[in-house]
Scaffold this active site. Sequence first.
Site, mmCIF file in Angstrom:
data_model
loop_
_atom_site.group_PDB
_atom_site.id
_atom_site.type_symbol
_atom_site.label_atom_id
_atom_site.label_comp_id
_atom_site.label_asym_id
_atom_site.label_seq_id
_atom_site.Cartn_x
_atom_site.Cartn_y
_atom_site.Cartn_z
ATOM 1 N N LEU A 20 0.827 -1.208 0.000
ATOM 2 C CA LEU A 20 0.000 0.000 0.000
ATOM 3 C C LEU A 20 0.863 1.262 0.000
ATOM 4 O O LEU A 20 0.565 2.230 -0.707
ATOM 5 C CB LEU A 20 -0.943 -0.003 1.210
ATOM 6 N N GLY A 54 -8.400 -3.211 9.180
ATOM 7 C CA GLY A 54 -8.752 -2.079 8.342
ATOM 8 C C GLY A 54 -7.870 -0.888 8.627
ATOM 9 O O GLY A 54 -6.705 -1.047 9.007
ATOM 10 N N GLU A 119 -11.184 -2.095 17.718
ATOM 11 C CA GLU A 119 -10.060 -2.979 18.031
ATOM 12 C C GLU A 119 -9.451 -2.548 19.355
ATOM 13 O O GLU A 119 -9.740 -1.468 19.870
ATOM 14 C CB GLU A 119 -9.024 -2.964 16.898
ATOM 15 N N HIS A 238 1.884 -10.632 17.266
ATOM 16 C CA HIS A 238 0.421 -10.746 17.340
ATOM 17 C C HIS A 238 0.095 -11.953 18.199
ATOM 18 O O HIS A 238 0.664 -13.025 18.004
ATOM 19 C CB HIS A 238 -0.178 -10.898 15.940
ATOM 20 N N ARG A 284 -1.707 -5.466 22.879
ATOM 21 C CA ARG A 284 -1.227 -6.663 22.187
ATOM 22 C C ARG A 284 -0.032 -7.329 22.846
ATOM 23 O O ARG A 284 0.053 -8.550 22.921
ATOM 24 C CB ARG A 284 -0.798 -6.287 20.770
ATOM 25 N N HIS A 343 4.758 -9.879 13.812
ATOM 26 C CA HIS A 343 3.653 -9.342 13.018
ATOM 27 C C HIS A 343 3.960 -7.979 12.418
ATOM 28 O O HIS A 343 3.642 -7.718 11.268
ATOM 29 C CB HIS A 343 2.435 -9.243 13.940
ATOM 30 N N GLU A 367 5.855 0.319 6.414
ATOM 31 C CA GLU A 367 6.436 -0.379 7.560
ATOM 32 C C GLU A 367 7.963 -0.304 7.573
ATOM 33 O O GLU A 367 8.596 -0.497 8.612
ATOM 34 C CB GLU A 367 5.956 -1.836 7.571
ATOM 35 N N ARG A 378 2.466 -0.565 18.411
ATOM 36 C CA ARG A 378 1.524 0.028 17.457
ATOM 37 C C ARG A 378 0.082 -0.171 17.913
ATOM 38 O O ARG A 378 -0.307 -1.252 18.329
ATOM 39 C CB ARG A 378 1.708 -0.643 16.100
HETATM 40 C C1 LIG Z 1 -1.731 -10.677 8.400
HETATM 41 C C2 LIG Z 1 -1.596 -9.183 8.624
HETATM 42 C C3 LIG Z 1 -2.699 -8.431 8.999
HETATM 43 C C4 LIG Z 1 -2.583 -7.048 9.194
HETATM 44 N N1 LIG Z 1 -3.702 -6.302 9.494
HETATM 45 C C5 LIG Z 1 -3.595 -4.947 9.543
HETATM 46 C C6 LIG Z 1 -4.749 -4.128 9.691
HETATM 47 O O1 LIG Z 1 -5.856 -4.622 9.761
HETATM 48 N N2 LIG Z 1 -4.580 -2.785 9.733
HETATM 49 C C7 LIG Z 1 -3.356 -2.186 9.649
HETATM 50 O O2 LIG Z 1 -3.266 -0.964 9.699
HETATM 51 N N3 LIG Z 1 -2.250 -2.953 9.492
HETATM 52 C C8 LIG Z 1 -2.341 -4.301 9.423
HETATM 53 N N4 LIG Z 1 -1.213 -5.051 9.240
HETATM 54 C C9 LIG Z 1 0.058 -4.365 9.031
HETATM 55 C C10 LIG Z 1 0.055 -3.757 7.640
HETATM 56 O O3 LIG Z 1 -0.522 -4.679 6.732
HETATM 57 C C11 LIG Z 1 1.458 -3.426 7.172
HETATM 58 O O4 LIG Z 1 2.153 -2.703 8.140
HETATM 59 C C12 LIG Z 1 1.390 -2.576 5.904
HETATM 60 O O5 LIG Z 1 0.603 -3.248 4.950
HETATM 61 C C13 LIG Z 1 2.760 -2.320 5.359
HETATM 62 O O6 LIG Z 1 2.624 -1.779 4.069
HETATM 63 P P1 LIG Z 1 3.915 -1.574 3.197
HETATM 64 O O7 LIG Z 1 3.443 -1.082 1.886
HETATM 65 O O8 LIG Z 1 4.902 -0.793 3.953
HETATM 66 O O9 LIG Z 1 4.551 -3.042 3.076
HETATM 67 P P2 LIG Z 1 3.998 -4.367 2.317
HETATM 68 O O10 LIG Z 1 2.547 -4.294 2.097
HETATM 69 O O11 LIG Z 1 4.526 -5.512 3.079
HETATM 70 O O12 LIG Z 1 4.708 -4.265 0.925
HETATM 71 C C14 LIG Z 1 6.101 -4.406 0.793
HETATM 72 C C15 LIG Z 1 6.420 -4.537 -0.666
HETATM 73 O O13 LIG Z 1 7.836 -4.521 -0.835
HETATM 74 C C16 LIG Z 1 8.221 -5.617 -1.645
HETATM 75 N N5 LIG Z 1 9.610 -5.934 -1.357
HETATM 76 C C17 LIG Z 1 10.149 -6.561 -0.284
HETATM 77 N N6 LIG Z 1 11.482 -6.645 -0.418
HETATM 78 C C18 LIG Z 1 11.791 -6.044 -1.591
HETATM 79 C C19 LIG Z 1 13.002 -5.812 -2.281
HETATM 80 N N7 LIG Z 1 14.172 -6.226 -1.796
HETATM 81 N N8 LIG Z 1 12.957 -5.176 -3.482
HETATM 82 C C20 LIG Z 1 11.764 -4.760 -4.004
HETATM 83 N N9 LIG Z 1 10.589 -4.940 -3.376
HETATM 84 C C21 LIG Z 1 10.609 -5.575 -2.184
HETATM 85 C C22 LIG Z 1 7.197 -6.693 -1.312
HETATM 86 O O14 LIG Z 1 7.171 -7.688 -2.310
HETATM 87 C C23 LIG Z 1 5.942 -5.850 -1.290
HETATM 88 O O15 LIG Z 1 5.508 -5.582 -2.588
HETATM 89 C C24 LIG Z 1 -1.317 -6.435 9.052
HETATM 90 C C25 LIG Z 1 -0.214 -7.192 8.691
HETATM 91 C C26 LIG Z 1 -0.336 -8.558 8.461
HETATM 92 C C27 LIG Z 1 0.876 -9.356 8.056
#
Ligand SMILES: Cc1cc2nc3c(=O)[nH]c(=O)nc-3n(C[C@H](O)[C@H](O)[C@H](O)COP(=O)(O)OP(=O)(O)OC[C@H]3O[C@@H](n4cnc5c(N)ncnc54)[C@H](O)[C@@H]3O)c2cc1C
Length: 528
Positions: A20, A54, A119, A238, A284, A343, A367, A378
Amino acid sequence: MTTFDNTLNADGALIVGAGLAGLFTALKLAPRPVTVLSPKPLGMGASSAWAQGGVAAAIGAGDSPRAHAQDTEMAGAGIVDHGTAEGVTAEAVARIEDLARWGTPFDRDDFGNFELGREAAHSANRIVKVEGDRAGWAIMQAIIAQVRRTPSIRVVEGITALSLARDNGRIVGIYGRRLGDRYSEPIFIRARATILAAGGLGGLYAVTTNPPGVRGHAMGMAARAGAIIADPEFVQFHPTAIATGADPAPLATEALRGEGAILVNDLGERFMPAIHPDAELAPRDIVARANFRQIQSGRQVFLDTRAALGDTILNRFPTVSRYCREAGIDPVNGMIPVTPAAHFHMGGVKVDERGRSSLPGLWVCGEASCTGLHGANRLASNSLLEAVVYGARIAEDIGGLEPQRDLAPFKGIEWNEAEGNQAETVLRNTVAVQDLRRVMSDLVGVERDAQGLREALRRIAHLEVSAEQVTSAYLNMTTSATLVAAAALKRNESRGGHFRTDFPEPSERWEHHTEMTLDEALAIRAGA
Ligand SMILES: Cc1cc2nc3c(=O)[nH]c(=O)nc-3n(C[C@H](O)[C@H](O)[C@H](O)COP(=O)(O)OP(=O)(O)OC[C@H]3O[C@@H](n4cnc5c(N)ncnc54)[C@H](O)[C@@H]3O)c2cc1C
């Protein structure tokens, strides 16, 4: 074998990672040119698509960004940045509107108002959700469709970044490889602005809810390039990953406990009310430690949803129900076995309020970053919010890019399913990777102590030098592992997600963020 020029030009901004954080930033940059790197096809391999709860936003009647910020600070155990919490919570509604405008079908009542979930540690109903527990998947589907429709965004699937490229102290792009191609020269992708959005580090642990590719690569890469890292010791476990032995462990969302589900052990004893006044809805880290201690003492832990939800779990929590079905668990008539799992990472690459890291030319969001919003723990559903708020700020901060349409695809680079899947299986089963994950779970996990952390640092150092092939990808992982363990050893107290059995109380002396470079972490490791 396809051949191509080893230097590619991103024409503008380069986003590493397609969760995202990365995709939202790309959309906010439009119509300015941007290239997004994703190791796998869009939507695969990102934690974002797995989010069940969410996005938190003070949207309901009687709620306010101030109250949301206060809850965030309370959960963060004394080290949340006040200004960051106020700023992020104030921008939440505008970013939710962006997501809705780009097609996210948020749950709404008959009058079009958002239906809000609750939550733990939130003082109001403020979780904007989709079909109960499908928020992450639905948001990502909508965003991906929007990205595909946007001509100024070039998506490159099948490339993993290995290192950041520096020139005269400035980050000027990345070196990367096609997933599975371990032997050819790395590709250099040059960019005017580089945005690291490659996720957290849950997959560095043997038991995790994170996708297999989310293993600390982002923080490792940035630290190796000299970036300042903040709060690496704070990892959130988690409490209720479903204990089926699957890797990664599927999640049973906290919203189930929000609906009244309880935790019991295999003797049928409900243990949380004796530990915290909020019982199963305690913060948590407290619930995770309680479950961990039950398991350490030889008990099994179960989430019992029967009285609270009965068979409505099937419609109201379709994702959890599907995970149960796949594992042969019947949540309507039986209980769900659960275990704590790595988590979320509160720490990451230190950024300022515009998302700028300490390295010129490098912005970080999602993240992978540490904005100071989460402190030591968090608040649920604040991470997707943080990802979109900082994505928007970074897009605003990056100047000097002229609008451009229809970027030509990079020739010769495309996702090859067979090769990619095989590469992932190899990576996943590599002994050195599995050993590293075991060290992190056993010695840098839910409970830590100085002796175990020193042992962990020695073992990480040994793994680094003895791995059959020390690739940059592995170095990124051991670098992140070193930072987490070194900072955990240094912080002689317990706070939020960081619990030291030899220093079980918080200390005023430690009521601040950790800032660490790789050099400092390596010095701590050398002395361990
Ligand atoms: C099961 C689960 C449930 C969750 N529920 C919630 C929730 O309900 N609400 C909430 O706020 N948060 C929730 N979280 C946390 C939240 O989903 C994450 O913190 C957030 O989605 C992180 O987004 P991001 O775009 O930073 O990383 P990610 O969505 O993890 O995306 C990382 C991207 O980087 C790519 N990548 C990794 N390494 C490399 C590399 N070396 N080179 C190029 N690309 C790379 C991956 O393939 C991916 O495309 C949850 C997490 C999990 C695991």
